[in-house]
Design a protein around this motif. Structure first.
Motif, short mmCIF file in Angstrom:
data_model
loop_
_atom_site.label_atom_id
_atom_site.label_comp_id
_atom_site.label_asym_id
_atom_site.label_seq_id
_atom_site.Cartn_x
_atom_site.Cartn_y
_atom_site.Cartn_z
N GLY A 217 22.05 -31.43 -1.18
CA GLY A 217 21.59 -32.62 -0.51
C GLY A 217 20.45 -33.29 -1.26
O GLY A 217 20.00 -32.81 -2.31
N ILE A 218 19.97 -34.40 -0.73
CA ILE A 218 18.90 -35.17 -1.34
C ILE A 218 17.83 -35.46 -0.29
O ILE A 218 18.03 -35.23 0.90
CB ILE A 218 19.41 -36.48 -1.96
N GLU A 219 16.69 -35.97 -0.75
CA GLU A 219 15.60 -36.41 0.11
C GLU A 219 15.27 -35.37 1.17
O GLU A 219 14.88 -34.26 0.85
CB GLU A 219 15.94 -37.79 0.72
N ILE A 220 15.46 -35.65 2.46
CA ILE A 220 15.06 -34.73 3.51
C ILE A 220 15.79 -33.39 3.42
O ILE A 220 15.30 -32.36 3.87
CB ILE A 220 15.30 -35.37 4.91
N ASP A 221 16.98 -33.39 2.82
CA ASP A 221 17.77 -32.17 2.69
C ASP A 221 17.85 -31.67 1.25
O ASP A 221 18.80 -30.96 0.89
CB ASP A 221 19.17 -32.39 3.26
N ALA A 222 16.89 -32.05 0.42
CA ALA A 222 16.84 -31.52 -0.95
C ALA A 222 16.74 -30.00 -0.88
O ALA A 222 15.95 -29.43 -0.12
CB ALA A 222 15.64 -32.10 -1.68
N GLY A 223 17.58 -29.33 -1.64
CA GLY A 223 17.60 -27.87 -1.63
C GLY A 223 18.61 -27.27 -0.67
O GLY A 223 18.87 -26.07 -0.71
N VAL A 224 19.20 -28.11 0.21
CA VAL A 224 20.24 -27.63 1.13
C VAL A 224 21.60 -27.91 0.51
O VAL A 224 21.86 -29.02 0.02
CB VAL A 224 20.14 -28.35 2.50
N VAL A 225 22.48 -26.94 0.52
CA VAL A 225 23.84 -27.11 -0.01
C VAL A 225 24.80 -27.21 1.16
O VAL A 225 24.89 -26.30 1.99
CB VAL A 225 24.22 -25.94 -0.93
N GLY A 226 25.50 -28.32 1.25
CA GLY A 226 26.42 -28.51 2.36
C GLY A 226 27.10 -29.86 2.31
O GLY A 226 27.40 -30.37 1.22
N PHE A 227 27.34 -30.46 3.47
CA PHE A 227 28.01 -31.76 3.58
C PHE A 227 27.21 -32.68 4.49
O PHE A 227 26.58 -32.22 5.46
CB PHE A 227 29.39 -31.61 4.24
N ASP A 228 27.28 -33.98 4.22
CA ASP A 228 26.95 -34.93 5.28
C ASP A 228 28.26 -35.37 5.91
O ASP A 228 29.35 -34.91 5.52
CB ASP A 228 26.08 -36.09 4.78
N CYS A 229 28.21 -36.26 6.92
CA CYS A 229 29.41 -36.54 7.71
C CYS A 229 30.56 -37.10 6.88
O CYS A 229 31.69 -36.64 6.95
CB CYS A 229 29.06 -37.47 8.87
N SER A 230 30.26 -38.10 6.06
CA SER A 230 31.33 -38.75 5.31
C SER A 230 31.85 -37.88 4.18
O SER A 230 33.03 -37.94 3.82
CB SER A 230 30.85 -40.10 4.77
#
Length: 323
Positions: A217-230
């Motif tokens: 992820g990026i910004e608020i989720d930098a360092g998190v590996v996953g998906f956003d909705c789209s």
């Protein structure tokens, strides 16, 4: 850098949800619902007048050549779709012997701009290979929306027009590959939903996710590996159709690409897309309808991919159908 509206998914920082996410992961991986796959009307096929999405015999033959050349060169279906969309916008997917100034052929290439001789620019296989040659020189074309990549090759004064043919290109490509009603309908929808539910418990990551799986992820989720909705929806369609359907990256773009199959007032079927917002320009979330009043979604920062009751009120806007 990017706003919430750019990606079109909700972003909320709620650290306490991380504790709940662990519990949900345990439950959801043990209790995945069966996905219904019957009763679907597929959107791909030849009309009574012999056309597919308004494109006739010559266009279908050119699309078949694009698939043949692309496959022979080891290029993925995404590249085929980019070429088909470019040809649809430039020539109606026909091998024209005229055009603006000295433009010729499927992609309206110009001899005076170094694309080839007039004779070469009437040869279907030469034109397709030339298009792919230039596409492969575009940095990051694999991560672009197909219409954006087409524009990077064509450099048109009207860059947005390529996006208009996104769904039509998928329909034509499905037809020339022998994907017919009953095949790219219930079976593909079930496979798409299976790909999505296989990701249950995977963290939400703002800006994260690729066609191949979870991503950083990026910004608020930098360092998190996953998906956003789209990204989850895009991944599920790409994997479930084995590359035959690759949706755009953001929820707004996904609605724009599929809104021709708007389902207002119609019964939902498994695999339909659910969009949230007050209108096309404010769409901020997308989910996949599972059937039986349930949907699968990547909801927000701090949560995980989950199954939830389908929300068909509040900020629910429209549903669309691809398969």
């Amino acid at each position: 850098m990017r706003s919430v509206a750019r990606w079109g998914c909700v972003v909320v920082a709620v650290p306490v949800v991380l504790v709940l996410a662990v519990v949900f992961l345990v439950v959801s991986t043990e209790e995945q619902p069966a996905v219904a796959a019957a009763g679907r009307t597929c959107s791909v096929g030849m009309a009574a007048d012999g056309t597919v999405a308004g494109f006739g015999e010559e266009s279908l033959a050119i699309a078949e050549s694009i698939v043949s050349v692309g496959a022979a060169r080891g290029l993925p279906p995404q590249a085929w779709q980019i070429a088909v969309q470019a040809g649809m916008a430039e020539s109606g997917l026909r091998n024209l012997d005229y055009g603006d100034r000295d433009s010729l052929g499927i992609f309206q290439m110009r001899p005076s701009m170094g694309w080839g001789t007039p004779e070469q620019l009437q040869d279907v296989h030469y034109q397709i290979n030339k298009f792919f040659d230039v596409l492969l020189e575009v940095p990051g074309w694999e991560d672009m929306r197909p219409g954006e990549a087409a524009q990077a090759v064509e450099r048109s004064a009207f860059p947005e027009r390529y996006h208009e043919f996104e769904v039509a290109a998928q329909q034509v490509l499905g037809t020339v590959q022998g994907i017919e009603c009953g095949t790219l309908g219930s079976d593909a929808a079930a496979a798409v939903l299976s790909a999505a539910t296989d990701q249950l418990g995977v963290p939400y990551a703002w800006g994260g996710g690729t066609l191949d799986g979870p991503g950083p992820g990026i910004e608020i989720d930098a360092g998190v590996v996953g998906f956003d909705c789209s990204a989850l929806v895009r991944y599920a369609f790409h994997q479930g159709t084995r590359g035959a359907v690759t949706l755009p990256r953001t929820s707004r773009e996904q609605y724009a690409a599929t809104s021709g199959a708007d389902l207002t007032g119609q019964e939902l079927l498994p695999g339909d897309l659910l969009f949230y917002g007050t209108g096309p320009s404010t769409i901020h979330h997308v989910a996949l309808y599972l059937g039986d009043g349930q949907m699968v979604e990547a909801p927000e920062s701090g949560s995980t991919v989950r199954i939830a009751p389908a929300r068909l009120d509040g900020d629910f806007y429209r549903a669309t159908r691809v398969l």
